[in-house]
Write an enzyme that holds these catalytic residues in place. Sequence first.
Site, mmCIF file in Angstrom:
data_model
loop_
_atom_site.group_PDB
_atom_site.id
_atom_site.type_symbol
_atom_site.label_atom_id
_atom_site.label_comp_id
_atom_site.label_asym_id
_atom_site.label_seq_id
_atom_site.Cartn_x
_atom_site.Cartn_y
_atom_site.Cartn_z
ATOM 1 N N ARG A 27 28.525 -23.323 38.129
ATOM 2 C CA ARG A 27 29.304 -22.361 37.355
ATOM 3 C C ARG A 27 28.345 -21.670 36.402
ATOM 4 N NH1 ARG A 27 32.801 -18.531 36.440
ATOM 5 N NH2 ARG A 27 34.466 -18.911 34.927
ATOM 6 N N GLY A 28 28.079 -20.377 36.635
ATOM 7 C CA GLY A 28 27.040 -19.676 35.900
ATOM 8 C C GLY A 28 27.202 -19.718 34.396
ATOM 9 N N GLU A 29 28.418 -19.527 33.906
ATOM 10 C CA GLU A 29 28.643 -19.492 32.462
ATOM 11 C C GLU A 29 28.262 -20.805 31.798
ATOM 12 O OE1 GLU A 29 32.652 -18.429 31.714
ATOM 13 O OE2 GLU A 29 32.569 -16.540 32.824
ATOM 14 N N ASP A 30 28.394 -21.909 32.524
ATOM 15 C CA ASP A 30 28.142 -23.232 31.940
ATOM 16 C C ASP A 30 26.669 -23.629 31.981
ATOM 17 O OD1 ASP A 30 30.847 -23.334 31.675
ATOM 18 O OD2 ASP A 30 31.188 -24.851 33.217
ATOM 19 N N GLY A 60 35.187 -9.336 46.094
ATOM 20 C CA GLY A 60 36.315 -9.409 47.008
ATOM 21 C C GLY A 60 37.013 -10.745 46.933
ATOM 22 N N GLU A 94 33.181 -22.130 47.477
ATOM 23 C CA GLU A 94 31.843 -22.595 47.855
ATOM 24 C C GLU A 94 31.864 -24.084 48.170
ATOM 25 O OE1 GLU A 94 28.658 -19.967 45.390
ATOM 26 O OE2 GLU A 94 28.655 -22.112 45.034
#
Length: 1191
Positions: A27-30, A60, A94
């Site tokens: 999770r990029g934000e984390d 999408g 994913e």
Amino acid sequence: MVTPTHPSSLERSSVDQQAYDIFLSFRGEDTRKSLVDHLYSALVRAGIKTFRDDDALRRGENISTELLNAIRGSRISIVVLSQGYASSKWCLEELAEIVHCKNTKSLTLFPVFYHVSPSDVRNQTGTFAESFARHEERFQQDMMRVKRWRAALTEAANCSGWDLESVSNGYEGKFIDMISKKIMHQLHPNHFNAAKHLIGIDFRVVEMKALLHLENNDVRIVSIHGMSGIGKTVIANAVYNQVSDGFEGSSFLKDIKETSKPFNGLVKLQKNLLSDITKNKDWPFENVDAGIYWIKKLLARKKVLLVLDDIDHVDQLEALAGNTSWFGAGSRIIATTKDKDLLKQLGNYEKYKVEELTCIDSLELFSWHAFKMPHPMEDYHELSISVVKYTGGHPLALEVLGSFLMGRSIIEWKSTVEKLQKMPDHNIQKVLQVSIDSLHEEIMDIFLDIACFFIGMDIEYVANILHGCGFSPDIRINNLVQRSVVIIDLHGKLRMHDLIRDIGREIVCQSSPIDPGRRSRLWFYEDALNVLHSEYMGSEVVEGLVLNPPSLADIHLKTDAFAKMNNLRLLQINNVHLTGSFELLSKELRWLCWHNCPLKILPQNFHLENLVVLDLQHSNFKEVWKENRVFNKLKVLNLSYSNNLCKSPCFSQVPHLEILVLEGCINLIELHDSVRYLEGLVLLNLRGCKNLRNLPKGISKLESLKTLNLSGCLQLEKLPENLGNLIALRELFIGGTAIKQLPSSLIFLMNWKGLSLYECEEKFSGSWLSRFSSQFSPRSLNPRTLLRAFISGFGTLGKLALRDCNLSEDKIPLDLGGFSSLQGLDLSENNFRILPDSISGLSKLQYLHLQQNKSLYSISGLPAKIETLSASGCSSLETLSFSSSSELAVLYLGECYNLVDIQGLNLESNMQVELVGCYNLSYDFSESVLQCTRTNYAPCNRLIIFPTSEIPNWFSNQEMGSSISFHVPSLLRGDFRILYICAVYTMTERSHMWWLEDNCIEWPRIKMVVHNKTKGYQQDILPAAPGHLNVSYSDNLFLFRWSILRNKFVILGNSFKIMELASGDEIKFSFDLGKFAEVKKCGVHILVDSPNIMDKNASDIQYICSDSVTDRESEDVAFVVDEFSESGFSIGSMVCENDISTNDEIFEGDVATDGVVFERHVATHNEVFEADAAIDGGVFEGHVAIDGKVP
């Protein structure tokens, strides 16, 4: 944006099959700018091809094609599960795909729990519950999607992985290092870790490989010589990692100079050499001559790679590789040494001198250590060149000086350059000392302690001692590691380069050049002995003394010799007899190592109140101390192999003991009940205490105990019923005991990792076994109990072996319904007539072993996903059936004499079928096997062993004897498609003695040699090695089929090669089944499509229709992923990518030895260490692996 490891992959619009080693999901934000960024960098630095996904790829509603291709093209996926992971539908999509690939494409999944609880992930509680509440509200019309996400999270959480909080106490640097090492071992299990920055190494490796002449079949020796620290071992490591897969066995013996010094050090090295190559850990010799005999005996016919690192004496050479005749054809010996002429006695050998690095390479290596990048920072460029100039291109000096100067100011850099300018002739030792002289006082003390006493010892063991001395070892040792002064190897041992060690020891010697009695540390045997024999030489300056005789000769001393050493804190006096008043010894002792201590009890006036580690192995104690002795600081007590010890000491005044080792105390009858007071005890080892009859009930109060080893306690019949109170217990070893029943409370342990029952003397009672299996049946557990069982670790059990447990459907019924995660199951050597119905419900089962079930007459209802079925020796078996959806690839049915029919067998998908001794198979079935092999074209290789004395009549080339030659025909168009090789063999009269020779098992094996007589090269092939031929005295046909792509076929034998079928070449195939089997005749046959052949060899081939050939594009893919892939290993007649297997068992990413399987771990016998696994019956990461016994 995709962030691949190598820029060249940016040019690809999609990811090729197996394009990446690692797929990172997060999770990029984390985590993008914290853990993931550092982890990605660490993986890339280690040379691991890593795909890091990015939010830019997520557009999408559906997951992008590029991400799908990246996941499917990776070997391993690391999923970083953070607090916000489940809030992202992209992350969950994913993960669902990753889990799908894990179950269908052999992708390995490692979860990383980053500030989240594994339980929250598994059960979707905490922040995960909040995220799913929002998903369920948003996707009310698509709840199946949400259920799929939940299932993916649960399955991911049940995989073996890493929890930041529990593994490294929240320290991310240590955490990332641990993950990197694990991944490296997973990807390259047989390789050694290379240096971090391999500058200027590539061309050296190329030069070395040229000297090795790997294409030749003789035995060759190459010495790598040069000064200390020049990079000899680094080059040997790099060469070993590149070529070791091309040998039948390999061994890298590190640091021979130091390892050979202790008593029997050469014997230990000989055993390590044999263990590395034969995989047998127990060797019945204790002297060098016997070791030489075994090396010559076992390796004379093996093609081996042997690296002898740092040899400095001819005795070492004579003990380990005294002559090239000791090793089989094609073997290579590499030796690193400072003496370029040391190998003369071996005759002809090649020499490779390691030169200093070039100026450019020197600057790059220095910059990596000083600036963490390949070039200097702008303001430091000229200073860097000045420093590099004084190292003379010496790699160790560049590394140490770079680490020393990292982060320092320009003024400090200039001061260092001034010191270097005063050193004549670029003296490397003086250059290195610049870094050492700057050490802080406490760090210097720790450095000197390690240099003089602790090299090669376990870091945790040493850290306990140093902490007891008032130091801060965790921080200080890490500082020494950062400075490249100390190295911690893969096994957690402290290492130090000889040059740096000698600098440390020289610092001690220079403090008192003439009088060793006024030095702080005494490690040299002669110096220590002289000081102790002189009443005038010892002094209060001495802090550490080691007296370790080079032989087992006893030394007699008086305690007076220690009278002046009031500050002595470290003492090792192995084989020493002390007489006199023990009150004269220092009260400051923190470490006492006294092997073969002759005392029967520790004297009351021996002041040991400050002792932290007491190591008294092989001692003469009958009673260690009186009950009132106080050891307030003692953390480690080792009394192993003290044969006269009948009763353990009282522990009521030893409140901080963490490790208690009583292994091999053969006369120990009882463990003192005061053991219940050891609230901090983590490890209790009672292995080999063969007269121990009972365990005190108080043992159940040890709430910190993680490992309990009771292996070999022959008289021990039961365990305390409340053993389940050991809430921290992770590993229990009870092999070789008389225990018949385990406490039922064990299944509810929350941290359960391992159970070993190897070599149990008694069969377990049927009632208990039945209860054991039924406790995991959904029908006998309410939801709460079932949940607890799953949390305990058994619920995610992956491999289970119940070999030789007297199981049957009547006497001891077995319900396996609760083991829903099983992938490997061994029910061999039991009494089943039919298999338990519950097996059909094991939807994930891939490997089933049923060997030697003499009463089994029918096999049916098998799960569709089974890939390997081994039922050799099932002499009553009559029928065997598979479902239409069966994915079976490998089938062993040797010696199933009564087998008549096999229903549902899809011969088009089977890669290997062994039917030796199956004489009663119907004629129609037998014909179908051979005809399908002939007529069906599929892009895969195939091996069949079949009971017949005739080569199929469609083979165009047949010859009597063990070899056959043919000429490759010329094609004007079309391609060769399939190459068939076959041989009819029979066992000789001597084969029944194969297991008796010198008590050493030698299995009959199939070996084939392909010799291109036109081109002049040949290659050994072991299409079934190290799998074994069933011993059958009737004739059998060995038939192997190669797929050919663009007139080339893959040879996977001792190395990976592509052999081309070039027009006109004469190719000879030879078979060698050893001295136990005889090849009677053999044959060769070729299939070609769209032929136009205009030469005399046209009759040697058979045509196939173009319609039966897959299109070129799909065939290329098939060739890439074919079973004979470059990254696979040919083992047990099977090929498995990145797997290791023995005795015909293969488990993905696991080690399998003697029928025992361990998930991604390594260990020895019944010893278990965290992050390792075991051999000979150990269990780790939620998997049970039991060789022949049942819990």
